[in-house]
Design a protein around this motif. Sequence first.
Motif, PDB file in Angstrom:
ATOM      1  N   THR A   1       0.833  -1.200   0.000  1.00 22.39           N
ATOM      2  CA  THR A   1       0.000   0.000   0.000  1.00 22.39           C
ATOM      3  C   THR A   1       0.867   1.249   0.000  1.00 22.39           C
ATOM      4  OG1 THR A   1      -1.620  -1.252   1.258  1.00 22.39           O
ATOM      5  CG2 THR A   1      -1.977   1.111   1.117  1.00 22.39           C
ATOM      6  N   THR A   2       1.992   1.161   0.710  1.00 18.24           N
ATOM      7  CA  THR A   2       2.918   2.285   0.694  1.00 18.24           C
ATOM      8  C   THR A   2       3.451   2.526  -0.720  1.00 18.24           C
ATOM      9  OG1 THR A   2       3.568   1.740   2.939  1.00 18.24           O
ATOM     10  CG2 THR A   2       5.022   3.203   1.727  1.00 18.24           C
ATOM     11  N   ILE A   3       3.804   1.435  -1.373  1.00 14.08           N
ATOM     12  CA  ILE A   3       4.294   1.557  -2.748  1.00 14.08           C
ATOM     13  C   ILE A   3       3.210   2.171  -3.626  1.00 14.08           C
ATOM     14  CG2 ILE A   3       4.977   0.252  -4.804  1.00 14.08           C
ATOM     15  CD1 ILE A   3       6.324  -1.748  -2.870  1.00 14.08           C
ATOM     16  N   ALA A   4       1.994   1.655  -3.470  1.00 13.39           N
ATOM     17  CA  ALA A   4       0.891   2.166  -4.287  1.00 13.39           C
ATOM     18  C   ALA A   4       0.671   3.653  -4.036  1.00 13.39           C
ATOM     19  CB  ALA A   4      -0.387   1.383  -3.991  1.00 13.39           C
ATOM     20  N   SER A   5       0.814   4.060  -2.769  1.00 12.99           N
ATOM     21  CA  SER A   5       0.577   5.466  -2.454  1.00 12.99           C
ATOM     22  C   SER A   5       1.607   6.365  -3.135  1.00 12.99           C
ATOM     23  CB  SER A   5       0.612   5.683  -0.945  1.00 12.99           C
ATOM     24  OG  SER A   5       1.950   5.626  -0.476  1.00 12.99           O
ATOM     25  N   GLU A   6       2.769   5.796  -3.378  1.00 14.24           N
ATOM     26  CA  GLU A   6       3.819   6.585  -4.019  1.00 14.24           C
ATOM     27  C   GLU A   6       3.674   6.593  -5.545  1.00 14.24           C
ATOM     28  OE1 GLU A   6       6.901   5.418  -0.420  1.00 14.24           O
ATOM     29  OE2 GLU A   6       7.164   4.546  -2.410  1.00 14.24           O
ATOM     30  N   ILE A   7       3.203   5.465  -6.077  1.00 14.86           N
ATOM     31  CA  ILE A   7       3.143   5.328  -7.530  1.00 14.86           C
ATOM     32  C   ILE A   7       1.835   5.866  -8.118  1.00 14.86           C
ATOM     33  CG2 ILE A   7       3.041   3.644  -9.406  1.00 14.86           C
ATOM     34  CD1 ILE A   7       4.950   1.947  -7.911  1.00 14.86           C
ATOM     35  N   ILE A   8       0.732   5.571  -7.394  1.00 13.26           N
ATOM     36  CA  ILE A   8      -0.571   5.883  -7.977  1.00 13.26           C
ATOM     37  C   ILE A   8      -1.002   7.296  -7.598  1.00 13.26           C
ATOM     38  CG2 ILE A   8      -3.011   5.251  -8.014  1.00 13.26           C
ATOM     39  CD1 ILE A   8      -1.986   2.352  -7.376  1.00 13.26           C
ATOM     40  N   THR A   9      -1.286   8.084  -8.601  1.00 13.13           N
ATOM     41  CA  THR A   9      -1.705   9.459  -8.355  1.00 13.13           C
ATOM     42  C   THR A   9      -3.057   9.750  -8.989  1.00 13.13           C
ATOM     43  OG1 THR A   9      -0.427  10.058 -10.309  1.00 13.13           O
ATOM     44  CG2 THR A   9       0.622  10.405  -8.166  1.00 13.13           C
ATOM     45  N   SER A  10      -3.388   8.998 -10.045  1.00 12.52           N
ATOM     46  CA  SER A  10      -4.598   9.325 -10.801  1.00 12.52           C
ATOM     47  C   SER A  10      -5.446   8.095 -11.056  1.00 12.52           C
ATOM     48  CB  SER A  10      -4.182   9.932 -12.138  1.00 12.52           C
ATOM     49  OG  SER A  10      -5.229   9.812 -13.081  1.00 12.52           O
TER      50      SER A  10
ATOM     51  N   HIS B   1      -8.118   0.037  -6.888  1.00 13.97           N
ATOM     52  CA  HIS B   1      -9.238   0.452  -7.732  1.00 13.97           C
ATOM     53  C   HIS B   1      -9.695   1.861  -7.417  1.00 13.97           C
ATOM     54  CE1 HIS B   1      -9.605  -3.825  -8.715  1.00 13.97           C
ATOM     55  NE2 HIS B   1      -9.253  -3.989  -7.460  1.00 13.97           N
ATOM     56  N   SER B   2     -10.397   2.432  -8.428  1.00 13.92           N
ATOM     57  CA  SER B   2     -10.873   3.800  -8.262  1.00 13.92           C
ATOM     58  C   SER B   2     -12.288   3.837  -7.696  1.00 13.92           C
ATOM     59  CB  SER B   2     -10.827   4.530  -9.604  1.00 13.92           C
ATOM     60  OG  SER B   2     -11.575   3.805 -10.561  1.00 13.92           O
ATOM     61  N   SER B   3     -12.927   2.679  -7.577  1.00  8.29           N
ATOM     62  CA  SER B   3     -14.271   2.674  -6.992  1.00  8.29           C
ATOM     63  C   SER B   3     -14.565   1.318  -6.381  1.00  8.29           C
ATOM     64  CB  SER B   3     -15.323   2.971  -8.065  1.00  8.29           C
ATOM     65  OG  SER B   3     -15.392   1.876  -8.964  1.00  8.29           O
ATOM     66  N   GLU B   4     -15.550   1.297  -5.512  1.00  5.18           N
ATOM     67  CA  GLU B   4     -15.944   0.052  -4.898  1.00  5.18           C
ATOM     68  C   GLU B   4     -16.502  -0.900  -5.956  1.00  5.18           C
ATOM     69  OE1 GLU B   4     -18.800   0.414  -1.725  1.00  5.18           O
ATOM     70  OE2 GLU B   4     -18.213  -1.539  -0.933  1.00  5.18           O
TER      71      GLU B   4
ATOM     72  N   LEU C   1      -2.755   4.321   5.624  1.00  7.06           N
ATOM     73  CA  LEU C   1      -1.419   4.556   5.073  1.00  7.06           C
ATOM     74  C   LEU C   1      -1.432   5.700   4.062  1.00  7.06           C
ATOM     75  CD1 LEU C   1      -0.600   0.794   4.844  1.00  7.06           C
ATOM     76  CD2 LEU C   1       0.616   2.419   6.281  1.00  7.06           C
ATOM     77  N   ASN C   2      -2.559   6.403   4.033  1.00 12.49           N
ATOM     78  CA  ASN C   2      -2.657   7.613   3.231  1.00 12.49           C
ATOM     79  C   ASN C   2      -2.343   7.378   1.752  1.00 12.49           C
ATOM     80  OD1 ASN C   2      -3.254  10.348   3.093  1.00 12.49           O
ATOM     81  ND2 ASN C   2      -1.082  10.926   3.206  1.00 12.49           N
ATOM     82  N   ALA C   3      -3.000   6.351   1.176  1.00 12.97           N
ATOM     83  CA  ALA C   3      -2.801   6.080  -0.250  1.00 12.97           C
ATOM     84  C   ALA C   3      -4.003   6.635  -1.009  1.00 12.97           C
ATOM     85  CB  ALA C   3      -2.649   4.583  -0.490  1.00 12.97           C
ATOM     86  N   LYS C   4      -3.781   7.773  -1.645  1.00 10.75           N
ATOM     87  CA  LYS C   4      -4.897   8.468  -2.313  1.00 10.75           C
ATOM     88  C   LYS C   4      -4.634   8.629  -3.795  1.00 10.75           C
ATOM     89  CE  LYS C   4      -5.902  11.306   1.783  1.00 10.75           C
ATOM     90  NZ  LYS C   4      -7.007  10.526   2.326  1.00 10.75           N
ATOM     91  N   PHE C   5      -5.700   8.867  -4.537  1.00 12.57           N
ATOM     92  CA  PHE C   5      -5.573   9.166  -5.970  1.00 12.57           C
ATOM     93  C   PHE C   5      -6.541  10.296  -6.303  1.00 12.57           C
ATOM     94  CE2 PHE C   5      -9.534   7.456  -7.766  1.00 12.57           C
ATOM     95  CZ  PHE C   5     -10.035   6.783  -6.652  1.00 12.57           C
ATOM     96  N   SER C   6      -6.288  10.953  -7.431  1.00 19.80           N
ATOM     97  CA  SER C   6      -7.231  11.966  -7.897  1.00 19.80           C
ATOM     98  C   SER C   6      -8.297  11.296  -8.732  1.00 19.80           C
ATOM     99  CB  SER C   6      -6.508  13.008  -8.767  1.00 19.80           C
ATOM    100  OG  SER C   6      -5.530  13.654  -8.015  1.00 19.80           O
TER     101      SER C   6
ATOM    102  N   LEU D   1      -9.231  14.226  -4.201  1.00 16.49           N
ATOM    103  CA  LEU D   1      -8.445  13.123  -3.633  1.00 16.49           C
ATOM    104  C   LEU D   1      -9.354  12.108  -2.950  1.00 16.49           C
ATOM    105  CD1 LEU D   1      -5.248  14.747  -2.062  1.00 16.49           C
ATOM    106  CD2 LEU D   1      -5.427  13.357  -4.131  1.00 16.49           C
ATOM    107  N   GLU D   2      -9.075  10.830  -3.183  1.00 16.40           N
ATOM    108  CA  GLU D   2      -9.906   9.773  -2.618  1.00 16.40           C
ATOM    109  C   GLU D   2      -9.000   8.610  -2.217  1.00 16.40           C
ATOM    110  OE1 GLU D   2     -13.105   8.706  -5.284  1.00 16.40           O
ATOM    111  OE2 GLU D   2     -13.561   6.876  -4.149  1.00 16.40           O
TER     112      GLU D   2
END
Length: 595
Positions: A118-127, A167-170, A447-452, A458-459
Amino acid sequence: MRATSYPLATLRENPAEAEIVSHQLLLKGGFIRRVSSGIYSYMPLMLRVIEKISSIIDKELKSIGCNKLLLPLLHPAELWERSGRWESYTAGEGIMFNLLDRQNRGFGLAPTHEEVITTIASEIITSYKQLPICYYQIQTKFRDEIRPRFGLMRSREFIMKDGYSFHSSEEDLKQFYEKMETAYIKIFSNCGLETVGVDADSGSIGGSASKEFMVTAESGEDSILFTESGSYAANIEKANSIPTKEIPIKVQSQDLLFTPNQKSVYEVCKQNKIDSTQIVKVILFLGVFDDDSQLPILVCIRGDQTVNEVKLFNLVDTKYEKSLINLSIIERNIESEKNLDNLPFGFIGPDINDSIIKSDSNWQKSWLRIVDHSANNLNLFFTGANKIDYHKINSFNSMSQKFINADVRNSKQGDYITIKGTETLIEKRGIEIGHIFQLGQKYSHKLNAKFSNKEGKLENIWMGCYGIGVTRLAQAAIEQNHDDDGICWPIHIAPFEVNLIPTNIKDSNQKNLAEEIYLELKNNDIDVLLDDRDIRAGIKFKDSDLIGIPFRIVIGRDSINNEVELISRVTKKSIKVHRRNILEKFLYESKLMYN
RNA sequence: CGGGGCGUGGCGCAGCUUGGUAGCGCGGGUGCUUUGGGAGCACUAGGUCGCAGGUUCGAAUCCUGUCGCCCCGACCA
């Protein structure tokens, strides 16, 4: 491979340490060797099985777009503190091996990898444009199990496939989860296994929906409940059902019932000709929270039913802001006597007073009282009179205390699945070899993994996670496929597909023919083990059966006429084949088995 | 964590009650015979008896402690 350069290391006798057949066969066949409790070396034969399972997993997961990677085993405590799991995984259940480095910083050996990924994802995923994405690995996991047992079934170091999707949505998570479920079904059938998918509790991993994949076997550590038709299937930890009907009590009496020394439901029923459905028993628990506060819990349940501690744990945990880290039954011992005053063990009723909790106790001073549906539905029932050696008839209506009404019972064989339904539950034992979860936003939030998202806001990322116990799957396969002579590997995951056996290697005719066929099979990418050892044929046959290679080609007396035998491990049926047809015949027979 | 059992060559075990310096089967090595379902005979190598204390002239055996492994148990009200 040649047996002369590929030591089989089979044992003549069963090692004393193994109890269940799959564990015995793994040791006897030389697949694994124990290093310490719950820690095993995987010998070359075992590694071949592991690699076959791994490549079946790879193929299926890559086909639905998952990306393989490899994550570290050693995780900093700080990372797990951020997700809030360090405390419960080390101090609480103590399942995480942990240590200090030379700088005195805390580390743990990974029992699972949500935090890191999740940490990795939080760094890589922005959008949202980068989603969905799924990563997976096949890695060693460490868990300091309370009781490691049965070889690879419950070991402290084991190999697991773990995957994590973002994912961007449930909605998108749910769709992918279903895709993964389909992939899992294919993976297990491609491994030659019969599995049942059941609804499951998410446990300490957390999240909403989750499903387990079970290999049914007597030695399984889980109980699963399902209907004949397959319309319902769930782990006992999760299963909901309607208990069988009680026998109503007709006469109400205010009198105390003298029940000397009758402390159990069984004794009270037997001595007083009462049915166990007419009793409400009371079981006491103590919950411990992450802030060290301690909560005494009183659970009422019908006499013939049993409390489901997983359901109870979840109920108590969600009721409070703080998180519950431990739940244990209160027994009569020094600890309980320190906190409780004159507790009438064996004769406790649902209405026992809060005042029995001692004022100098560090427990919360009132009981959290919970009634299971099975007890709540009773108008009248026998229960403890809160006085040693006495029971009485009582009802919840006549009690002044507040009770939480909930489902905290274990479903049983014979229960109906719905009130008006006609289908009843069957109970079997199962070995859990896979588990898929819809995690939701639990970890991304912590872990504060968000995307636009599309709206530019931000979500938290929606997550799923998906595990397969690779080494456990291998052993479960044996539990499901063996006979008196040894293992009968499904060909899909067998260490070799065929065992080539010249009965007498000193016979140059046999030797040459064996070499020729060996080369021919190898050149056609067939996994073949040539038993070129200069030993008696009987030993080769015994070893071959034991290690469970699905096919055997015997080069023996008829080799003089260029004839060999093709034998199936499972059916023991043998067919004579001319040397020039053996490849074709083998390909034909093995294809039947693969499908 | 509680209860039970077990630690003796690579594997399976006996010996311990009643102390006298370690044995059996399998496996390993060599030789001869045998050779399609874990062969036979002969010779042979291999052991800190889990570990540490203690008792004793002497301990695998008795005593104390400790470590490891396996099994059962989280429904007893």
